[in-house]
Design a protein around this motif. Structure first.
Motif, PDB file in Angstrom:
ATOM      1  N   LYS A 109       6.955  70.579 -48.103  1.00  0.00           N
ATOM      2  CA  LYS A 109       8.180  69.525 -47.901  1.00  0.00           C
ATOM      3  C   LYS A 109       8.029  68.418 -48.699  1.00  0.00           C
ATOM      4  CE  LYS A 109       9.106  67.020 -43.973  1.00  0.00           C
ATOM      5  NZ  LYS A 109       9.113  66.716 -42.483  1.00  0.00           N
ATOM      6  N   VAL A 110       6.438  67.945 -48.666  1.00  0.00           N
ATOM      7  CA  VAL A 110       6.192  66.481 -49.253  1.00  0.00           C
ATOM      8  C   VAL A 110       6.435  67.046 -51.044  1.00  0.00           C
ATOM      9  CG1 VAL A 110       4.313  65.218 -50.214  1.00  0.00           C
ATOM     10  CG2 VAL A 110       4.499  65.979 -47.859  1.00  0.00           C
ATOM     11  N   PHE A 111       5.878  67.991 -51.606  1.00  0.00           N
ATOM     12  CA  PHE A 111       6.330  68.443 -52.984  1.00  0.00           C
ATOM     13  C   PHE A 111       7.840  68.398 -53.070  1.00  0.00           C
ATOM     14  CE2 PHE A 111       5.772  69.995 -57.258  1.00  0.00           C
ATOM     15  CZ  PHE A 111       6.866  70.849 -57.237  1.00  0.00           C
ATOM     16  N   ASN A 112       8.666  68.970 -52.220  1.00  0.00           N
ATOM     17  CA  ASN A 112      10.163  69.181 -52.431  1.00  0.00           C
ATOM     18  C   ASN A 112      10.770  67.782 -52.290  1.00  0.00           C
ATOM     19  OD1 ASN A 112      10.049  71.939 -52.962  1.00  0.00           O
ATOM     20  ND2 ASN A 112      10.471  72.436 -51.098  1.00  0.00           N
ATOM     21  N   THR A 113      10.309  66.983 -51.415  1.00  0.00           N
ATOM     22  CA  THR A 113      10.805  65.590 -51.158  1.00  0.00           C
ATOM     23  C   THR A 113      10.591  64.944 -52.418  1.00  0.00           C
ATOM     24  OG1 THR A 113      10.348  65.828 -48.777  1.00  0.00           O
ATOM     25  CG2 THR A 113      10.710  63.631 -49.696  1.00  0.00           C
ATOM     26  N   ARG A 114       9.316  64.998 -52.967  1.00  0.00           N
ATOM     27  CA  ARG A 114       8.715  64.021 -54.233  1.00  0.00           C
ATOM     28  C   ARG A 114      10.025  64.527 -55.242  1.00  0.00           C
ATOM     29  NH1 ARG A 114       2.539  63.252 -54.232  1.00  0.00           N
ATOM     30  NH2 ARG A 114       2.668  61.435 -52.469  1.00  0.00           N
ATOM     31  N   LEU A 115      10.069  65.932 -55.369  1.00  0.00           N
ATOM     32  CA  LEU A 115      10.773  66.391 -56.580  1.00  0.00           C
ATOM     33  C   LEU A 115      12.389  66.018 -56.342  1.00  0.00           C
ATOM     34  CD1 LEU A 115      10.968  68.285 -58.985  1.00  0.00           C
ATOM     35  CD2 LEU A 115      11.386  70.130 -57.589  1.00  0.00           C
ATOM     36  N   PHE A 116      12.740  65.843 -55.311  1.00  0.00           N
ATOM     37  CA  PHE A 116      13.955  65.371 -54.947  1.00  0.00           C
ATOM     38  C   PHE A 116      14.255  63.806 -55.308  1.00  0.00           C
ATOM     39  CE2 PHE A 116      17.317  64.016 -52.187  1.00  0.00           C
ATOM     40  CZ  PHE A 116      18.376  64.732 -52.488  1.00  0.00           C
ATOM     41  N   LYS A 117      13.112  63.185 -54.914  1.00  0.00           N
ATOM     42  CA  LYS A 117      13.185  61.613 -55.124  1.00  0.00           C
ATOM     43  C   LYS A 117      13.146  61.330 -56.568  1.00  0.00           C
ATOM     44  CE  LYS A 117      11.722  58.299 -52.525  1.00  0.00           C
ATOM     45  NZ  LYS A 117      11.204  57.684 -51.552  1.00  0.00           N
ATOM     46  N   VAL A 118      12.348  62.198 -57.349  1.00  0.00           N
ATOM     47  CA  VAL A 118      12.208  62.078 -58.857  1.00  0.00           C
ATOM     48  C   VAL A 118      13.613  62.155 -59.643  1.00  0.00           C
ATOM     49  CG1 VAL A 118      11.109  62.872 -60.865  1.00  0.00           C
ATOM     50  CG2 VAL A 118       9.805  62.611 -59.067  1.00  0.00           C
ATOM     51  N   LYS A 119      14.274  63.282 -59.093  1.00  0.00           N
ATOM     52  CA  LYS A 119      15.391  63.783 -59.602  1.00  0.00           C
ATOM     53  C   LYS A 119      16.423  62.599 -59.493  1.00  0.00           C
ATOM     54  CE  LYS A 119      18.640  67.312 -59.879  1.00  0.00           C
ATOM     55  NZ  LYS A 119      19.172  68.815 -59.405  1.00  0.00           N
ATOM     56  N   GLU A 120      16.425  62.001 -58.344  1.00  0.00           N
ATOM     57  CA  GLU A 120      17.514  61.023 -57.845  1.00  0.00           C
ATOM     58  C   GLU A 120      17.219  59.780 -58.849  1.00  0.00           C
ATOM     59  OE1 GLU A 120      18.274  61.497 -53.217  1.00  0.00           O
ATOM     60  OE2 GLU A 120      16.967  59.979 -53.575  1.00  0.00           O
ATOM     61  N   ARG A 121      16.004  59.333 -58.777  1.00  0.00           N
ATOM     62  CA  ARG A 121      15.624  58.121 -59.499  1.00  0.00           C
ATOM     63  C   ARG A 121      15.968  58.407 -60.924  1.00  0.00           C
ATOM     64  NH1 ARG A 121      10.413  55.445 -56.643  1.00  0.00           N
ATOM     65  NH2 ARG A 121      11.248  55.148 -54.767  1.00  0.00           N
ATOM     66  N   HIS A 122      15.592  59.465 -61.776  1.00  0.00           N
ATOM     67  CA  HIS A 122      15.827  59.699 -63.196  1.00  0.00           C
ATOM     68  C   HIS A 122      17.272  59.759 -63.368  1.00  0.00           C
ATOM     69  CE1 HIS A 122      16.071  61.788 -66.787  1.00  0.00           C
ATOM     70  NE2 HIS A 122      16.706  62.615 -66.182  1.00  0.00           N
ATOM     71  N   LEU A 123      18.214  60.243 -62.472  1.00  0.00           N
ATOM     72  CA  LEU A 123      19.773  60.260 -62.545  1.00  0.00           C
ATOM     73  C   LEU A 123      20.046  59.030 -62.486  1.00  0.00           C
ATOM     74  CD1 LEU A 123      20.665  63.267 -60.575  1.00  0.00           C
ATOM     75  CD2 LEU A 123      20.519  63.377 -63.140  1.00  0.00           C
ATOM     76  N   PHE A 124      19.588  58.232 -61.900  1.00  0.00           N
ATOM     77  CA  PHE A 124      20.046  56.499 -61.618  1.00  0.00           C
ATOM     78  C   PHE A 124      19.617  56.014 -62.960  1.00  0.00           C
ATOM     79  CE2 PHE A 124      19.341  52.429 -59.788  1.00  0.00           C
ATOM     80  CZ  PHE A 124      20.721  52.129 -59.571  1.00  0.00           C
ATOM     81  N   LEU A 125      18.486  56.057 -63.495  1.00  0.00           N
ATOM     82  CA  LEU A 125      18.000  55.508 -64.593  1.00  0.00           C
ATOM     83  C   LEU A 125      18.603  55.932 -65.824  1.00  0.00           C
ATOM     84  CD1 LEU A 125      13.930  55.605 -64.106  1.00  0.00           C
ATOM     85  CD2 LEU A 125      15.693  53.579 -63.964  1.00  0.00           C
ATOM     86  N   THR A 126      19.243  57.245 -65.907  1.00  0.00           N
ATOM     87  CA  THR A 126      19.956  57.642 -66.833  1.00  0.00           C
ATOM     88  C   THR A 126      21.368  57.076 -66.943  1.00  0.00           C
ATOM     89  OG1 THR A 126      19.016  60.063 -66.925  1.00  0.00           O
ATOM     90  CG2 THR A 126      21.063  59.964 -67.843  1.00  0.00           C
ATOM     91  N   TYR A 127      22.008  57.103 -65.809  1.00  0.00           N
ATOM     92  CA  TYR A 127      23.299  56.270 -65.346  1.00  0.00           C
ATOM     93  C   TYR A 127      23.282  54.950 -66.188  1.00  0.00           C
ATOM     94  CZ  TYR A 127      26.999  54.251 -62.890  1.00  0.00           C
ATOM     95  OH  TYR A 127      28.186  53.208 -62.491  1.00  0.00           O
TER      96      TYR A 127
END
Length: 173
Positions: A109-127
């Motif tokens: 759950k922690v690994f998947n949560t972190r992965l999800f958070k990284v993806k969200e943040r990366h997409l925001f930075l890309t935007y």
């Protein structure tokens, strides 16, 4: 039962330590234990693999075939492993089959949560046009900084945007 344990691969000098950890083995039905070993062999665990697993996880022979099958299935499905990789994993760490699944589920759950958070943040930075992960270039963002700081610091220091803007962006995903 002692002869069966020797047949499984528990050496004479290992019997004392094994029985100290799993004295309940004497209350197990011998035929059930033979069925469990046969099940492991049917899943292509070698005699040496089974011996190693039983030595490292003394309660393995106390688990029903159904429970062993469920555990193997859990690790194969949840970790998305091939049959061979699942087998290699439980040979190295057979207590995964006998221990509680809660710590494993929590870690996933922690690994998947972190992965999800990284993806969200990366997409925001890309935007925003700020996704820059090359340390040789200006405005470099390390992976550690990307995942280890709270949203407020991520927004203000890294994305150079407001938390409200980040939250609005997340609603578009």
């Amino acid at each position: 039962i002692l002869l069966f344990l020797k047949d499984v691969g528990i050496e004479d000098n290992q019997l004392g330590a094994f029985l100290t950890k799993n004295y309940a083995i004497f209350s197990e039905d011998l035929e059930n234990m033979k069925t469990r070993v046969a099940y492991l062999h049917s899943k292509n665990f070698s005699k040496a693999d089974v011996a190693q697993m039983v030595r490292k996880a003394p309660f393995l022979l106390n688990f029903s075939v159904e429970r062993l099958d469920n555990r193997l299935g859990f690790f194969q499905k949840e970790l998305q492993l091939s049959v061979k990789k699942t087998r290699d994993l439980v040979i190295r760490l057979p207590r995964l089959l006998t221990g509680s699944l809660e710590p494993v589920k929590e870690n996933m759950k922690v690994f998947n949560t972190r992965l999800f958070k990284v993806k969200e943040r990366h997409l925001f930075l890309t935007y925003l046009g700020r996704a820059q992960y090359d340390p040789a270039k200006p405005n470099y963002i390390s992976l550690d900084r990307l995942v280890s700081v709270p949203d407020e610091i991520f927004c203000e220091d890294i994305a150079k945007a407001s938390v409200q803007d980040f939250e609005k962006f997340l609603k578009t995903l």
